[in-house]
Design a protein around this motif. Sequence first.
Motif, PDB file in Angstrom:
ATOM      1  N   ILE A   1       2.947   0.874 -10.569  1.00 52.65           N
ATOM      2  CA  ILE A   1       2.084   0.902 -11.754  1.00 52.65           C
ATOM      3  C   ILE A   1       0.636   1.239 -11.411  1.00 52.65           C
ATOM      4  CG2 ILE A   1       3.512  -0.706 -13.076  1.00 52.65           C
ATOM      5  CD1 ILE A   1       1.492  -2.897 -12.381  1.00 52.65           C
ATOM      6  N   TYR A   2       0.232   1.035 -10.152  1.00 51.74           N
ATOM      7  CA  TYR A   2      -1.127   1.360  -9.737  1.00 51.74           C
ATOM      8  C   TYR A   2      -1.217   2.728  -9.058  1.00 51.74           C
ATOM      9  CZ  TYR A   2      -2.063  -3.652 -10.392  1.00 51.74           C
ATOM     10  OH  TYR A   2      -2.199  -4.914 -10.913  1.00 51.74           O
ATOM     11  N   SER A   3      -0.172   3.518  -9.155  1.00 59.61           N
ATOM     12  CA  SER A   3      -0.155   4.816  -8.484  1.00 59.61           C
ATOM     13  C   SER A   3      -1.259   5.731  -9.003  1.00 59.61           C
ATOM     14  CB  SER A   3       1.197   5.492  -8.692  1.00 59.61           C
ATOM     15  OG  SER A   3       1.158   6.844  -8.288  1.00 59.61           O
ATOM     16  N   SER A   4      -1.820   6.539  -8.100  1.00 57.48           N
ATOM     17  CA  SER A   4      -2.758   7.579  -8.523  1.00 57.48           C
ATOM     18  C   SER A   4      -2.008   8.601  -9.375  1.00 57.48           C
ATOM     19  CB  SER A   4      -3.360   8.283  -7.299  1.00 57.48           C
ATOM     20  OG  SER A   4      -4.102   7.381  -6.511  1.00 57.48           O
ATOM     21  N   LEU A   5      -2.756   9.253 -10.275  1.00 59.25           N
ATOM     22  CA  LEU A   5      -2.169  10.247 -11.177  1.00 59.25           C
ATOM     23  C   LEU A   5      -2.914  11.568 -11.036  1.00 59.25           C
ATOM     24  CD1 LEU A   5      -1.793   8.086 -14.425  1.00 59.25           C
ATOM     25  CD2 LEU A   5      -0.033   8.563 -12.726  1.00 59.25           C
ATOM     26  N   LYS A   6      -2.160  12.657 -10.997  1.00 59.04           N
ATOM     27  CA  LYS A   6      -2.736  13.993 -10.904  1.00 59.04           C
ATOM     28  C   LYS A   6      -2.202  14.836 -12.044  1.00 59.04           C
ATOM     29  CE  LYS A   6      -3.394  17.716  -7.517  1.00 59.04           C
ATOM     30  NZ  LYS A   6      -3.059  18.169  -6.131  1.00 59.04           N
ATOM     31  N   GLN A   7      -3.103  15.523 -12.733  1.00 60.92           N
ATOM     32  CA  GLN A   7      -2.712  16.289 -13.924  1.00 60.92           C
ATOM     33  C   GLN A   7      -1.702  17.383 -13.556  1.00 60.92           C
ATOM     34  OE1 GLN A   7      -5.701  18.711 -16.114  1.00 60.92           O
ATOM     35  NE2 GLN A   7      -5.335  17.278 -17.792  1.00 60.92           N
ATOM     36  N   LYS A   8      -0.687  17.517 -14.415  1.00 60.28           N
ATOM     37  CA  LYS A   8       0.330  18.537 -14.183  1.00 60.28           C
ATOM     38  C   LYS A   8      -0.275  19.931 -14.296  1.00 60.28           C
ATOM     39  CE  LYS A   8       4.153  15.770 -16.062  1.00 60.28           C
ATOM     40  NZ  LYS A   8       5.155  15.665 -17.152  1.00 60.28           N
ATOM     41  N   LYS A   9       0.226  20.830 -13.466  1.00 60.55           N
ATOM     42  CA  LYS A   9      -0.232  22.217 -13.545  1.00 60.55           C
ATOM     43  C   LYS A   9       0.325  22.878 -14.799  1.00 60.55           C
ATOM     44  CE  LYS A   9      -0.660  22.877  -8.545  1.00 60.55           C
ATOM     45  NZ  LYS A   9      -0.221  23.670  -7.365  1.00 60.55           N
ATOM     46  N   LYS A  10      -0.546  23.588 -15.491  1.00 62.15           N
ATOM     47  CA  LYS A  10      -0.119  24.240 -16.737  1.00 62.15           C
ATOM     48  C   LYS A  10       0.482  25.614 -16.435  1.00 62.15           C
ATOM     49  CE  LYS A  10      -3.650  21.867 -19.451  1.00 62.15           C
ATOM     50  NZ  LYS A  10      -4.812  22.013 -20.338  1.00 62.15           N
TER      51      LYS A  10
ATOM     52  N   SER B   1      -5.915   5.382  -7.744  1.00 68.99           N
ATOM     53  CA  SER B   1      -5.158   4.127  -7.848  1.00 68.99           C
ATOM     54  C   SER B   1      -6.085   2.930  -8.103  1.00 68.99           C
ATOM     55  CB  SER B   1      -4.352   3.896  -6.566  1.00 68.99           C
ATOM     56  OG  SER B   1      -5.207   3.762  -5.444  1.00 68.99           O
ATOM     57  N   THR B   2      -7.301   2.958  -7.534  1.00 70.16           N
ATOM     58  CA  THR B   2      -8.253   1.861  -7.774  1.00 70.16           C
ATOM     59  C   THR B   2      -8.609   1.778  -9.243  1.00 70.16           C
ATOM     60  OG1 THR B   2      -9.165   2.185  -5.558  1.00 70.16           O
ATOM     61  CG2 THR B   2     -10.482   0.903  -7.099  1.00 70.16           C
ATOM     62  N   VAL B   3      -8.798   2.940  -9.877  1.00 69.49           N
ATOM     63  CA  VAL B   3      -9.098   2.978 -11.314  1.00 69.49           C
ATOM     64  C   VAL B   3      -7.887   2.513 -12.115  1.00 69.49           C
ATOM     65  CG1 VAL B   3      -9.700   4.478 -13.252  1.00 69.49           C
ATOM     66  CG2 VAL B   3     -10.813   4.792 -11.040  1.00 69.49           C
ATOM     67  N   MET B   4      -6.694   2.947 -11.729  1.00 74.03           N
ATOM     68  CA  MET B   4      -5.491   2.525 -12.440  1.00 74.03           C
ATOM     69  C   MET B   4      -5.342   1.007 -12.402  1.00 74.03           C
ATOM     70  SD  MET B   4      -4.004   4.911 -14.019  1.00 74.03           S
ATOM     71  CE  MET B   4      -2.622   3.874 -14.504  1.00 74.03           C
ATOM     72  N   GLN B   5      -5.632   0.408 -11.256  1.00 78.05           N
ATOM     73  CA  GLN B   5      -5.550  -1.043 -11.151  1.00 78.05           C
ATOM     74  C   GLN B   5      -6.561  -1.705 -12.071  1.00 78.05           C
ATOM     75  OE1 GLN B   5      -5.921  -2.595  -7.207  1.00 78.05           O
ATOM     76  NE2 GLN B   5      -5.639  -4.707  -7.837  1.00 78.05           N
ATOM     77  N   ASN B   6      -7.783  -1.182 -12.098  1.00 75.85           N
ATOM     78  CA  ASN B   6      -8.808  -1.742 -12.983  1.00 75.85           C
ATOM     79  C   ASN B   6      -8.441  -1.573 -14.450  1.00 75.85           C
ATOM     80  OD1 ASN B   6     -11.613  -2.720 -11.747  1.00 75.85           O
ATOM     81  ND2 ASN B   6     -10.747  -1.196 -10.367  1.00 75.85           N
TER      82      ASN B   6
ATOM     83  N   VAL C   1       0.841  -1.200   0.000  1.00 72.95           N
ATOM     84  CA  VAL C   1       0.000   0.000   0.000  1.00 72.95           C
ATOM     85  C   VAL C   1       0.873   1.246   0.000  1.00 72.95           C
ATOM     86  CG1 VAL C   1      -1.693   1.327   1.323  1.00 72.95           C
ATOM     87  CG2 VAL C   1      -1.942  -1.150   1.116  1.00 72.95           C
ATOM     88  N   LEU C   2       1.939   1.224   0.793  1.00 72.76           N
ATOM     89  CA  LEU C   2       2.840   2.371   0.871  1.00 72.76           C
ATOM     90  C   LEU C   2       3.537   2.622  -0.462  1.00 72.76           C
ATOM     91  CD1 LEU C   2       4.030   4.524   2.717  1.00 72.76           C
ATOM     92  CD2 LEU C   2       5.800   2.886   3.389  1.00 72.76           C
ATOM     93  N   LYS C   3       3.920   1.539  -1.163  1.00 77.76           N
ATOM     94  CA  LYS C   3       4.574   1.695  -2.467  1.00 77.76           C
ATOM     95  C   LYS C   3       3.633   2.300  -3.496  1.00 77.76           C
ATOM     96  CE  LYS C   3       7.999  -2.041  -2.080  1.00 77.76           C
ATOM     97  NZ  LYS C   3       8.418  -3.384  -2.602  1.00 77.76           N
ATOM     98  N   ILE C   4       2.364   1.976  -3.415  1.00 77.09           N
ATOM     99  CA  ILE C   4       1.399   2.532  -4.364  1.00 77.09           C
ATOM    100  C   ILE C   4       1.251   4.027  -4.138  1.00 77.09           C
ATOM    101  CG2 ILE C   4      -1.044   2.516  -5.047  1.00 77.09           C
ATOM    102  CD1 ILE C   4      -1.064  -0.459  -4.506  1.00 77.09           C
TER     103      ILE C   4
END
Length: 566
Positions: free
Chosen positions: A557-566, A522-527, A419-422
């Motif tokens: 690989i299951y990490s959550s992703l946040k859009q980069k600030k423009k 991360s749940t969506v990334m896993q799916n 969990v910590l690695k994710i």
Amino acid sequence: MYLFLYALFYYFHPKFLIVFDDSNNVLRGKMKLINELKNELRDFRKNFISDFIAGFLVFLLALPLSIGIAQASDFQPIYGLITAAIGGCIVAFFSGSPLSIKGPAAGLIVLVASSVADFGGGQIGWKLTLGVIIASGFLQVIFGLIRFGSLTEIFPFSVVKGMLAAIGLIILSKQLHSVLGFNPLDDHNKPIIEPIELFLELPKAIQNMNFKAFLVGLVALVILFTWPLIIPQKLKRVPGPVMMLLVIIPFSFLIGLNDLKDEKGLPLYYINFNQGLFDVLTINVNFDGFKQGILFIKHTLIFAIIGSLESMLTVNAIDLMVNKKDKSQPNRDLIAIGVGNIASGFVGGLPIISEVARSTANISYGAKTRWSNFFHGVIMLMFLVYAVKFSSLIPKPALAAILISVGVRLANPSQLMLVLKIGKEQLLAFVVTIIFTLTFDLLVGILIGTISKILILFINGLTFKSLFKSYVQITRVNNLYTITIEESAHFLNFIKIKKEMSAIEIKNNVIIDIGKAKLIDSTVMQNLKNFSEIYIKSGGECTIIGTDNHVAFSNHIYSSLKQKKK
């Protein structure tokens, strides 16, 4: 009734094209049904040897587990074996996941024992809990009919891991005392059942342990944990619990554990199987629990939800292990275990789920079809009829050791590290779920853990407009499907996305574009990763693009992703 049966077969076998508007279509439905039965018989003949061997080996694994699970759940141990027999002989033919093994599970010990205690304990607590099991079975059938199987797949990953870890800790809190041969009691001379109190009682248990019981439990634990490491190639199919029992049973008699008696003159550290199958096979359920309102509803909901969730997690794991074109049918599987729970509850058995350890073993033993589960159930039934009294040779500390090995697997520190690695943000929901489960119960733990997960999403950019609504678009050009996900994608709004993805035919080219999404949980990334892997195994191509537009919370690989600030 005639039409109802055909409708039932149509649901469980979606390939059947049965339309009840004219006799020709009904006849066509009959022919398809006959063909399907012919296919099952063909599988029986073609894979008989491999499925029978796998079923027999799973039986050897399930035998001590089923006894131990029933004992720890405050059920008579024989009902653990009856539950396993029902899971194989009946549920196998309805299952939507053919290679999964149905039966009692250690993960539900906490729920069952808690229900028995809440309803007064003893025989009355057991009988009222059977009413809960039946009610939860009907609810699981409804879950399957309304396609709840898809919903169970998108529970927050960190909350699910926290739930399983908490279950493992609760199992350990009780079984560590059993290995020591100590029964912790409170000031009123009643058994202590709260996990935190049980852990606090361990120093007292160590001081007052029975040395012979502890020695048996210790040797059993050593064998269980070292057997996978030292197993010879020729014996690789022998389950660890079976090898342990082959050593422990004579060892326990050798050191005189059987000489220790209780006040009734019965062996203190052995289960007394003084009744056979036909002595106990009757309708045992009591539905008076309905009168207790909230308590009955609470246990029914938690049995249905946790049992369904664990089953669907197993189904997903099996799909990833087996390289087959056809995926499992989770909704059909929910209906199957619901039917199994109704049958099990009426005769006194435990809740039935798709159990991950036995299912994984089933595949590793070479199972090819659902017949392996059936054979496991039939062999269990034959054991119940002809040889169940041999179970009295198994010492209780050995059964506790088996459950401890399950608890260690569930609550292993490696799960926390995963969990910590994710992502560090996942750790909060994981820990919150464990704390509230141990302090209150599983339902509260899951609820508070999920709320903490939602708060984390809001902190990282989730907006109210995408809390439940998903923004997904699918375009098709010839054999190329492009799935475009915008706004935020997380466990609460992933249902529509999953539904759209599931409708795509196999053996095409699929591109999943998440470049415009502001937040991907991360749940969506896993799916998404699981969908891609299964789709590729099915003969298609699948690529996830747009990750360069995001900042990952970790390198996993299951990490959550946040859009980069423009």
